[in-house]
Design a protein around this motif. Structure first.
Motif, PDB file in Angstrom:
ATOM      1  N   MET A   1       0.847  -1.189   0.000  1.00 52.77           N
ATOM      2  CA  MET A   1       0.000   0.000   0.000  1.00 52.77           C
ATOM      3  C   MET A   1       0.882   1.239   0.000  1.00 52.77           C
ATOM      4  O   MET A   1       1.942   1.255   0.628  1.00 52.77           O
ATOM      5  N   PRO A   2       0.481   2.273  -0.710  1.00 53.78           N
ATOM      6  CA  PRO A   2       1.292   3.493  -0.794  1.00 53.78           C
ATOM      7  C   PRO A   2       1.175   4.321   0.488  1.00 53.78           C
ATOM      8  O   PRO A   2       0.156   4.309   1.172  1.00 53.78           O
ATOM      9  N   ALA A   3       2.234   5.049   0.790  1.00 56.30           N
ATOM     10  CA  ALA A   3       2.233   5.921   1.962  1.00 56.30           C
ATOM     11  C   ALA A   3       3.268   7.010   1.766  1.00 56.30           C
ATOM     12  O   ALA A   3       4.093   6.956   0.849  1.00 56.30           O
ATOM     13  N   THR A   4       3.229   7.987   2.645  1.00 58.05           N
ATOM     14  CA  THR A   4       4.207   9.078   2.629  1.00 58.05           C
ATOM     15  C   THR A   4       4.937   9.102   3.963  1.00 58.05           C
ATOM     16  O   THR A   4       4.313   8.986   5.027  1.00 58.05           O
ATOM     17  N   VAL A   5       6.248   9.233   3.913  1.00 57.60           N
ATOM     18  CA  VAL A   5       7.045   9.305   5.139  1.00 57.60           C
ATOM     19  C   VAL A   5       6.774  10.636   5.829  1.00 57.60           C
ATOM     20  O   VAL A   5       6.908  11.698   5.224  1.00 57.60           O
ATOM     21  N   GLN A   6       6.402  10.571   7.110  1.00 55.71           N
ATOM     22  CA  GLN A   6       6.144  11.780   7.888  1.00 55.71           C
ATOM     23  C   GLN A   6       7.331  12.154   8.777  1.00 55.71           C
ATOM     24  O   GLN A   6       7.726  13.300   8.846  1.00 55.71           O
ATOM     25  N   HIS A   7       7.862  11.166   9.492  1.00 52.74           N
ATOM     26  CA  HIS A   7       8.975  11.416  10.411  1.00 52.74           C
ATOM     27  C   HIS A   7       9.909  10.210  10.421  1.00 52.74           C
ATOM     28  O   HIS A   7       9.463   9.061  10.259  1.00 52.74           O
ATOM     29  N   VAL A   8      11.181  10.456  10.653  1.00 52.84           N
ATOM     30  CA  VAL A   8      12.189   9.412  10.814  1.00 52.84           C
ATOM     31  C   VAL A   8      12.919   9.686  12.127  1.00 52.84           C
ATOM     32  O   VAL A   8      13.515  10.757  12.290  1.00 52.84           O
ATOM     33  N   HIS A   9      12.851   8.738  13.075  1.00 49.81           N
ATOM     34  CA  HIS A   9      13.424   8.942  14.409  1.00 49.81           C
ATOM     35  C   HIS A   9      14.464   7.865  14.703  1.00 49.81           C
ATOM     36  O   HIS A   9      14.097   6.738  15.053  1.00 49.81           O
ATOM     37  N   PRO A  10      15.752   8.146  14.590  1.00 46.95           N
ATOM     38  CA  PRO A  10      16.768   7.176  15.023  1.00 46.95           C
ATOM     39  C   PRO A  10      16.784   7.104  16.555  1.00 46.95           C
ATOM     40  O   PRO A  10      16.902   8.124  17.227  1.00 46.95           O
ATOM     41  N   ILE A  11      16.638   5.885  17.100  1.00 46.25           N
ATOM     42  CA  ILE A  11      16.658   5.684  18.549  1.00 46.25           C
ATOM     43  C   ILE A  11      17.592   4.513  18.834  1.00 46.25           C
ATOM     44  O   ILE A  11      17.193   3.345  18.751  1.00 46.25           O
ATOM     45  N   GLY A  12      18.848   4.804  19.140  1.00 49.28           N
ATOM     46  CA  GLY A  12      19.811   3.740  19.369  1.00 49.28           C
ATOM     47  C   GLY A  12      19.970   2.891  18.121  1.00 49.28           C
ATOM     48  O   GLY A  12      20.174   3.416  17.014  1.00 49.28           O
ATOM     49  N   PRO A  13      19.860   1.562  18.256  1.00 51.25           N
ATOM     50  CA  PRO A  13      20.039   0.678  17.102  1.00 51.25           C
ATOM     51  C   PRO A  13      18.821   0.601  16.188  1.00 51.25           C
ATOM     52  O   PRO A  13      18.864  -0.023  15.135  1.00 51.25           O
ATOM     53  N   VAL A  14      17.715   1.246  16.590  1.00 51.32           N
ATOM     54  CA  VAL A  14      16.457   1.162  15.848  1.00 51.32           C
ATOM     55  C   VAL A  14      16.111   2.524  15.257  1.00 51.32           C
ATOM     56  O   VAL A  14      16.402   3.563  15.841  1.00 51.32           O
ATOM     57  N   VAL A  15      15.481   2.495  14.091  1.00 52.19           N
ATOM     58  CA  VAL A  15      14.962   3.722  13.481  1.00 52.19           C
ATOM     59  C   VAL A  15      13.446   3.577  13.375  1.00 52.19           C
ATOM     60  O   VAL A  15      12.936   2.636  12.761  1.00 52.19           O
ATOM     61  N   ARG A  16      12.732   4.491  14.014  1.00 53.92           N
ATOM     62  CA  ARG A  16      11.271   4.475  13.953  1.00 53.92           C
ATOM     63  C   ARG A  16      10.802   5.431  12.875  1.00 53.92           C
ATOM     64  O   ARG A  16      11.205   6.591  12.832  1.00 53.92           O
ATOM     65  N   VAL A  17       9.933   4.907  12.028  1.00 55.94           N
ATOM     66  CA  VAL A  17       9.436   5.669  10.886  1.00 55.94           C
ATOM     67  C   VAL A  17       7.924   5.784  10.995  1.00 55.94           C
ATOM     68  O   VAL A  17       7.235   4.793  11.244  1.00 55.94           O
ATOM     69  N   GLU A  18       7.425   6.991  10.825  1.00 52.55           N
ATOM     70  CA  GLU A  18       5.979   7.209  10.785  1.00 52.55           C
ATOM     71  C   GLU A  18       5.557   7.433   9.338  1.00 52.55           C
ATOM     72  O   GLU A  18       6.079   8.319   8.658  1.00 52.55           O
TER      73      GLU A  18
END
Length: 355
Positions: free
Chosen positions: A283-300
């Motif tokens: 499904m298509p989406a648009t990246v809103q935020h990219v949050h690097p947190i230690g070894p993980v990157v959280r993407v909204e």
């Protein structure tokens, strides 16, 4: 000592705190009672301890009826969230207290009391603080002293009510690893109450997930996390994206299958794939935020008006080089689908994504 809970119920006025609880805890097991505030977990712990009486049901210790025994007759050690140490007593005297107030015929001699107290202080690695007062200790040290005091009377069962809830994150993590090691050494039947999912999953042999006075699921930490039995368990244990199906002709395709009308799919953020080009079944989406947190990157991601949370490794993010505003495609790798009746569980914190 094993613990058997048989059809325990408890009301406070019109509020049902416990509704027919059944639970078996084998000798030597470390069990976590996990759930939100008001779910009944502390009430159940206090009933096991004899600090609260049940309206109905039974508590058995090693097969023997204990429902109507006074707390002091149950041979149970209890550790409170806020330590409950005697401020006017030294660390040594706090730990010795339970030994000194035993009936005269059971009371140990002074030399034996000193030996046992110092042994316990050594066990919790605080023997060098024996002459200090509680006000001179850190929060983590006070909690370890409270645990030593509970162990001094050699209980058959150890009960802990949110034992690390008043501590900061770093100390809490250190103490829960320490508690796990201590339990493995002593092998005493233990039950602890917590609302911290990570704490329960890291420390316990088995997790009992409670909600509204009932048990939702019992299992090993991996079982309750990987195979939740209900929408509530799925949403309570870790982050989750909730997808309600909007149907055409009675069914909607979900990944490689289909789900019934009104079904709800649950997907962990780390179980979602993101690509930069069109993806079959995605499904298509648009990246809103990219949050690097230690070894993980959280993407909204935003799809229509809904937000989808995704967790990527740093290596994957370095390959994708995601930035706010980019167009992407996403697809769940695995999901758990519940039917229409199950989807009537309490709603998630944010609005579900419709597809």
């Amino acid at each position: 000592m094993s613990i058997e809970i048989r059809n325990i119920s408890k009301r406070f006025g019109n509020f049902v705190a416990l509704d027919g609880i059944n639970l078996d805890i084998p000798t030597g097991e470390l069990v976590a009672l996990l759930g939100p505030s008001g779910c009944g977990k502390t009430t159940l712990l206090r009933i096991i301890a004899g600090m609260e009486s049940a309206d109905g049901g039974e508590v058995l210790f090693s097969g023997a009826e204990a429902t109507h025994l006074h707390a002091r007759e149950r041979n149970v050690g209890f550790v409170f969230q806020h330590y409950a140490l005697f401020r006017h007593m030294t660390v040594f005297e706090n730990v010795a207290f339970g030994l000194r107030v035993k009936p005269r015929r059971e009371r140990l001699g002074e030399a034996e009391i000193r030996r046992r107290v110092m042994e316990l202080l050594g066990l919790v690695q605080l023997d060098w603080l024996a002459d200090r007062y509680p006000s001179q200790l850190s929060g983590g040290q006070r909690q370890r002293i409270a645990l030593a005091r509970a162990l001094a009377v050699e209980p058959k069962v150890l009960l802990l009510d949110e034992p690390f809830g008043a501590l900061d994150t770093k100390v809490r993590k250190e103490l829960r690893r320490w508690l796990r090691r201590l339990h493995d050494e002593m092998h005493i039947s233990s039950v602890f109450v917590t609302h911290d999912q990570e704490e329960a999953l890291e420390v316990a042999d088995r997790v009992v997930v409670m909600n509204h006075g009932r048990i939702e699921q019992i299992g090993s930490p991996d079982e309750v996390y990987s195979n939740p039995a209900s929408p509530f368990v799925y949403q309570f244990l870790g982050n989750v994206n909730v997808f309600h199906s909007r149907l055409h002709g009675g069914f909607a395709e979900v990944e490689r299958g289909s789900c019934e009308a009104g079904a709800t799919a649950f997907v962990r953020p780390h179980d979602i794939d993101i690509v930069r080009q069109e993806l079959e079944g995605g499904m298509p989406a648009t990246v809103q935020h990219v949050h690097p947190i230690g070894p993980v990157v959280r993407v909204e991601l935003q799809h229509d008006s809904e937000i989808i949370e995704v967790e990527l490794s740093r290596e994957r993010q370095e390959m994708l080089r995601l930035e706010a505003g980019q167009a992407v495609w996403f697809r769940p790798r695995q999901m758990k689908v519940f039917g229409q009746e199950a989807s009537l569980a309490p709603p998630p914190a944010r609005q579900p994504f419709l597809f």
